[in-house]
Write a protein that holds these residues in place. Structure first.
Motif, PDB file in Angstrom:
ATOM      1  N   LYS A 181      51.943  45.661   6.759  1.00  0.00           N
ATOM      2  CA  LYS A 181      50.962  45.528   7.829  1.00  0.00           C
ATOM      3  C   LYS A 181      51.607  45.235   9.184  1.00  0.00           C
ATOM      4  CE  LYS A 181      47.121  46.111   5.566  1.00  0.00           C
ATOM      5  NZ  LYS A 181      46.050  46.999   5.988  1.00  0.00           N
ATOM      6  N   ARG A 182      52.939  45.185   9.221  1.00  0.00           N
ATOM      7  CA  ARG A 182      53.685  44.949  10.466  1.00  0.00           C
ATOM      8  C   ARG A 182      53.200  43.654  11.139  1.00  0.00           C
ATOM      9  NH1 ARG A 182      58.029  47.951  10.321  1.00  0.00           N
ATOM     10  NH2 ARG A 182      58.215  48.037  12.566  1.00  0.00           N
ATOM     11  N   LEU A 183      53.080  42.598  10.328  1.00  0.00           N
ATOM     12  CA  LEU A 183      52.598  41.310  10.814  1.00  0.00           C
ATOM     13  C   LEU A 183      53.656  40.244  10.576  1.00  0.00           C
ATOM     14  CD1 LEU A 183      50.241  39.558  11.943  1.00  0.00           C
ATOM     15  CD2 LEU A 183      49.533  39.221   9.560  1.00  0.00           C
ATOM     16  N   ILE A 184      53.967  39.504  11.617  1.00  0.00           N
ATOM     17  CA  ILE A 184      54.902  38.387  11.523  1.00  0.00           C
ATOM     18  C   ILE A 184      54.126  37.104  11.769  1.00  0.00           C
ATOM     19  CG2 ILE A 184      56.850  37.251  12.673  1.00  0.00           C
ATOM     20  CD1 ILE A 184      57.962  40.073  13.196  1.00  0.00           C
ATOM     21  N   VAL A 185      54.398  36.099  10.944  1.00  0.00           N
ATOM     22  CA  VAL A 185      53.780  34.789  11.104  1.00  0.00           C
ATOM     23  C   VAL A 185      54.899  33.791  11.363  1.00  0.00           C
ATOM     24  CG1 VAL A 185      52.383  32.992  10.032  1.00  0.00           C
ATOM     25  CG2 VAL A 185      51.888  35.406   9.547  1.00  0.00           C
ATOM     26  N   GLU A 186      54.782  33.062  12.462  1.00  0.00           N
ATOM     27  CA  GLU A 186      55.786  32.082  12.850  1.00  0.00           C
ATOM     28  C   GLU A 186      55.199  30.680  12.788  1.00  0.00           C
ATOM     29  OE1 GLU A 186      59.109  32.487  13.895  1.00  0.00           O
ATOM     30  OE2 GLU A 186      58.818  34.490  13.067  1.00  0.00           O
ATOM     31  N   ALA A 187      55.966  29.762  12.226  1.00  0.00           N
ATOM     32  CA  ALA A 187      55.618  28.343  12.206  1.00  0.00           C
ATOM     33  C   ALA A 187      56.524  27.662  13.220  1.00  0.00           C
ATOM     34  CB  ALA A 187      55.833  27.763  10.808  1.00  0.00           C
ATOM     35  N   ASP A 188      55.923  27.161  14.297  1.00  0.00           N
ATOM     36  CA  ASP A 188      56.706  26.630  15.407  1.00  0.00           C
ATOM     37  C   ASP A 188      56.606  25.121  15.514  1.00  0.00           C
ATOM     38  OD1 ASP A 188      57.408  29.199  16.093  1.00  0.00           O
ATOM     39  OD2 ASP A 188      55.914  29.381  17.691  1.00  0.00           O
ATOM     40  N   GLY A 189      57.760  24.500  15.640  1.00  0.00           N
ATOM     41  CA  GLY A 189      57.840  23.073  15.933  1.00  0.00           C
ATOM     42  C   GLY A 189      57.999  22.873  17.427  1.00  0.00           C
ATOM     43  N   GLY A 190      58.233  21.642  17.836  1.00  0.00           N
ATOM     44  CA  GLY A 190      58.353  21.304  19.247  1.00  0.00           C
ATOM     45  C   GLY A 190      59.477  22.025  19.974  1.00  0.00           C
ATOM     46  N   GLN A 191      60.502  22.457  19.265  1.00  0.00           N
ATOM     47  CA  GLN A 191      61.629  23.142  19.900  1.00  0.00           C
ATOM     48  C   GLN A 191      61.220  24.489  20.489  1.00  0.00           C
ATOM     49  OE1 GLN A 191      61.211  22.946  16.616  1.00  0.00           O
ATOM     50  NE2 GLN A 191      61.894  24.809  15.617  1.00  0.00           N
ATOM     51  N   HIS A 192      60.066  24.990  20.115  1.00  0.00           N
ATOM     52  CA  HIS A 192      59.615  26.298  20.595  1.00  0.00           C
ATOM     53  C   HIS A 192      58.750  26.203  21.847  1.00  0.00           C
ATOM     54  CE1 HIS A 192      61.040  28.819  17.289  1.00  0.00           C
ATOM     55  NE2 HIS A 192      60.823  27.757  16.543  1.00  0.00           N
TER      56      HIS A 192
END
Length: 116
Positions: free
Chosen positions: A57-68
């Motif tokens: 499905k050409r889908l990326i899921v990112e889990a971001d912490g404070g560094q982002h």
């Protein structure tokens, strides 16, 4: 970064997942919970490593912490990935840990809206 280096980095990132990444992976690896779609974790794409990717499905899921927070690196990375045809969903670690069901609902909506 060369291919072997990216693979080594991806393996290391799989071992060092954050609590939010672990919680999200428990859901994403279960195809029943993702309407049959397969996700890969810490998957190399070009010069980058995506936290979670559904290639079909050409889908990326990112889990971001404070560094982002306000990261220029993320903006360049997102531009590259979008040019490669990926859509990107970003969630703060805190949101994943406190509202995993809502995060999963949003991911499922994106999977169902995809045209690929």
């Amino acid at each position: 970064m060369r291919g072997a280096q990216k693979t080594t980095l991806a393996r290391q990132l799989r071992q060092d997942m954050t609590d939010a990444e672990r919680a999200l992976w428990r859901v994403l690896r279960d195809r029943k919970a993702t309407a049959g779609h397969k996700f890969r974790r810490q998957h190399p794409i070009g010069p980058y490593v995506a936290d979670f990717a559904c290639l079909e499905k050409r889908l990326i899921v990112e889990a971001d912490g404070g560094q982002h927070q306000q990261s220029r690196h993320d903006a360049g990375r997102d531009t590259f990935l979008r040019r490669e045809g990926f859509r990107i969903l970003r969630f703060w670690d805190n949101d994943i840990l406190q509202n995993l069901e809502g995060v999963c609902d949003m991911i499922l909506r994106q999977l169902s809206e995809s045209t690929r």
